[in-house]
Design an enzyme around this catalytic site. Structure first.
Site, short mmCIF file in Angstrom:
data_model
loop_
_atom_site.label_atom_id
_atom_site.label_comp_id
_atom_site.label_asym_id
_atom_site.label_seq_id
_atom_site.Cartn_x
_atom_site.Cartn_y
_atom_site.Cartn_z
N ARG A 41 1.38 -4.83 -5.94
CA ARG A 41 0.30 -4.82 -6.92
C ARG A 41 0.83 -5.00 -8.33
O ARG A 41 1.94 -4.58 -8.66
CB ARG A 41 -0.43 -3.46 -6.89
CG ARG A 41 -1.23 -3.24 -5.64
CD ARG A 41 -1.87 -1.89 -5.66
NE ARG A 41 -0.91 -0.89 -6.08
CZ ARG A 41 -1.23 0.20 -6.76
NH1 ARG A 41 -2.47 0.43 -7.11
NH2 ARG A 41 -0.30 1.06 -7.10
N SER A 62 10.12 0.51 -4.31
CA SER A 62 10.17 1.64 -3.39
C SER A 62 11.24 1.49 -2.32
O SER A 62 10.94 1.42 -1.11
CB SER A 62 8.80 1.84 -2.78
OG SER A 62 7.89 2.02 -3.83
N ASP A 119 8.50 4.99 -5.79
CA ASP A 119 7.09 5.36 -5.67
C ASP A 119 6.88 6.88 -5.63
O ASP A 119 5.87 7.40 -6.12
CB ASP A 119 6.41 4.68 -4.47
CG ASP A 119 7.18 4.82 -3.16
OD1 ASP A 119 8.27 5.40 -3.16
OD2 ASP A 119 6.69 4.31 -2.13
C1 GLC Z 1 11.48 3.96 2.01
C2 GLC Z 1 12.28 3.78 0.73
C3 GLC Z 1 11.92 4.81 -0.31
C4 GLC Z 1 10.42 4.85 -0.51
C5 GLC Z 1 9.72 5.08 0.83
C6 GLC Z 1 8.20 5.11 0.69
O1 GLC Z 1 11.89 5.12 2.62
O2 GLC Z 1 13.67 3.86 1.00
O3 GLC Z 1 12.56 4.53 -1.52
O4 GLC Z 1 10.09 5.85 -1.41
O5 GLC Z 1 10.08 4.05 1.72
O6 GLC Z 1 7.70 3.92 0.20
#
Ligand code: GLC
Length: 532
Positions: free
Chosen positions: A149, A219, A272
């Site tokens: 997004r 993320s 995130d």
């Molecule tokens: C995966 C990523 C992590 C993220 C999670 C949720 O585990 O390694 O960084 O926060 O996904 O999206």
């Protein structure tokens, strides 16, 4: 009681009724031999009472329904031996949960001191949470898992935000192509987003001349060296784009903007979970933990800097810092969580086998796939879909059984499980399912969904214990599992009680909506004040 609680309460009530009804139906005598088998298996597996899976809702699971000569089985009920065997595989009882939480606390401590822990415990350089009086408009780019997004977030100074956003799907080709193509796609989406702002009437020339500041929610696990720099440790959640691992995600994005002659500065790189924590704290100041339960899973929390002994930088007078735990990799050494052969099959089918194994037991990317492997196995042994199991080609396609199907199946409280039939017959192309097939499918979804909820609760229990916040704090949770999967939050709360006893009452699990986008904007906006 919040609206959410009320909805769950209502769903629970309906589920209890549906569960009691199916229990009643099960008391009919049909097959003497089957009942005898069931008795033998149930006896062998004490104290696993069938009730907890025969009843649709977990809170109604205390009555004991162990088949014997007087509790006869109907042909509409699944084979009790199959149910008991599977429940035994997927059950994680309260004692085990406590052990898991204890082991997680130990790994957290280890990860704060060294890099030699399954928990990466990444210092985020975010040292303060917002106060709620911040104002202004900021850009954010949010790459989570399935979706990507672009947002413009306006902070109103009273804890409120206004968001304009565009949402895009990251195709498998992009996820698994070249890094340059992936990041060019992100830059192009930002360009179109800026050009489509009717009020500001941004032109192509403005993109080049004006400076736009942006927070990047990326993320994935990065080795974060400053607030706007972090080196990708490895992909997960189905990504494997080339030439990215070991590179700075901000440089990759910044280069893509440069290729498009756009004057965008990435002022913050945010996970995130950190974004969720920060944005939830903006409106609920008692928030100390941010959790994602979606395509992937992870948690971030507020740690005392003096405890982060591996952090060698000057924290500029700050006392606390947000730590990104990357709990998805918890227990990669396989010391505490029992795994089933189905979990191992799922793991072997991933691009990051033998890593992020906690995530693979919990998150939306994998739950449907675990379920599919169980179903495939039961078709082979002749325990399910006798009429059409072998005819379905779809059932053998990896990831064809989506986690969203499990959600739908668990939400079906109709007497003949008609929506379960739609999923199995129309979407999975398994003809001629019986009611017993559909009940067994639903019970399997419950077992896998429940285990996921309980394991994530163990993670939260570990974090609040490590923080010494058992006297009270709020946990902001974002992601489709927590938001949409039936009973997920209730199952988490039940597990928290089993682990923490009465202290669980002090821990508020709250839905955090759009935390990752807003959090990135907040951190970008306040980079100077919020970071070390
Ligand atoms: C995966 C990523 C992590 C993220 C999670 C949720 O585990 O390694 O960084 O926060 O996904 O999206």
């Amino acid at each position: 009681m919040s609206n959410n609680d009320f909805t769950y309460g209502l769903a629970t009530g309906i589920a209890i009724c549906a569960g009691l009804f199916s229990l009643g139906a099960a008391f009919v005598y049909i097959n003497n031999q089957r009942a005898k088998n069931a008795k033998a298996v149930a006896h062998a597996s004490q104290p696993l009472a069938l009730s907890s899976i025969a009843v649709s809702d977990d809170r109604a699971s205390t009555s004991s329904f162990v088949p014997n000569e007087t509790h006869k089985i109907s042909p509409d009920d699944p084979n009790p031996a199959t149910l008991v065997r599977l429940q035994h595989l997927f059950e994680v009882n309260g004692d085990k949960l406590s052990q898991i939480a204890k082991h997680m606390v130990a790994e957290m401590k280890k990860g704060l001191a060294t890099d030699d822990s399954t928990l990466k415990m990444i210092p985020t350089h975010v040292v303060r949470r917002p106060k709620g009086d911040e104002t202004g408009s900021y850009l954010a780019l949010d790459l989570g898992g399935t979706n990507f997004r672009v947002c413009e977030v306006t902070l109103d100074g009273r804890g409120g935000t206004r968001v304009r956003q565009s949402k895009h799907t990251v195709t498998d080709d992009l996820k698994n192509g070249t890094g340059a193509a992936l990041f060019d796609f992100f830059a192009e989406c930002v360009k179109q987003f800026l050009l489509s702002d009717d009020q500001k009437e941004v032109t192509d020339k403005d993109l080049h001349t004006n400076e736009f500041k942006l927070g990047f929610t990326f993320s994935f696990a990065v080795n974060q060296v400053s607030i706007n720099s972090g080196f990708l440790m490895g992909w997960n959640k189905g990504f494997s784009a080339s030439d990215c691992v070991g590179k700075d995600a901000v440089v990759l994005l910044q280069d893509a903007f440069r290729r498009k002659r756009m004057n965008v500065s990435v002022t913050a790189l945010v996970n995130d979970t950190t974004g969720t924590l920060v944005s939830h704290a903006y409106s609920a100041p008692d928030t100390y933990v941010g959790v994602i339960l979606g395509t992937g899973t992870n948690a971030a929390y507020v740690e005392k800097i003096e405890n982060i002994t591996k952090y060698k930088k000057d924290p500029a007078g700050a006392k606390d810092m947000i730590i990104n735990t990357e709990w998805g990799a918890f227990d990669d050494e396989m010391v505490v969580i029992p795994r089933t052969k189905y979990d191992h099959k799922v793991d072997r089918g991933t691009a990051n086998a033998k890593s992020w194994t906690f995530e693979k037991l919990i998150s939306g990317m994998y739950l449907g796939e675990i379920c599919r492997y169980v179903l495939v196995d039961l078709v082979k042994t002749g325990e399910i879909y006798i009429a059409g199991g072998t005819k379905s080609k779809t059932l053998s396609v990896p990831h064809a059984f989506e986690t969203a199907f499990m959600s739908r199946i668990e939400r079906d409280h109709s007497l003949d499980l008609s929506d379960v039939r739609t999923v199995l017959e129309d979407l999975m192309h398994i003809p001629g399912t019986t009611l017993a097939d559909r009940r067994l499918t639903k019970a399997i979804c419950e077992m896998i969904g429940k285990r996921a909820a309980r394991l994530s609760a163990a993670g939260i229990a570990a974090i609040v214990t490590k923080m010494n916040k058992l006297d009270g704090c709020t946990v902001g949770i974002d992601g489709s599992l927590f938001e949409l999967y039936p009973h997920f939050s209730n199952r988490m709360r039940d597990a928290m009680h089993e682990i923490l006893g009465f202290s669980a009452e002090n821990i508020v699990l709250e839905q955090a909506r759009d935390g990752s986008g807003q959090g990135a904007a907040l951190i970008a906006a306040l980079a100077g004040k919020l970071t070390a």
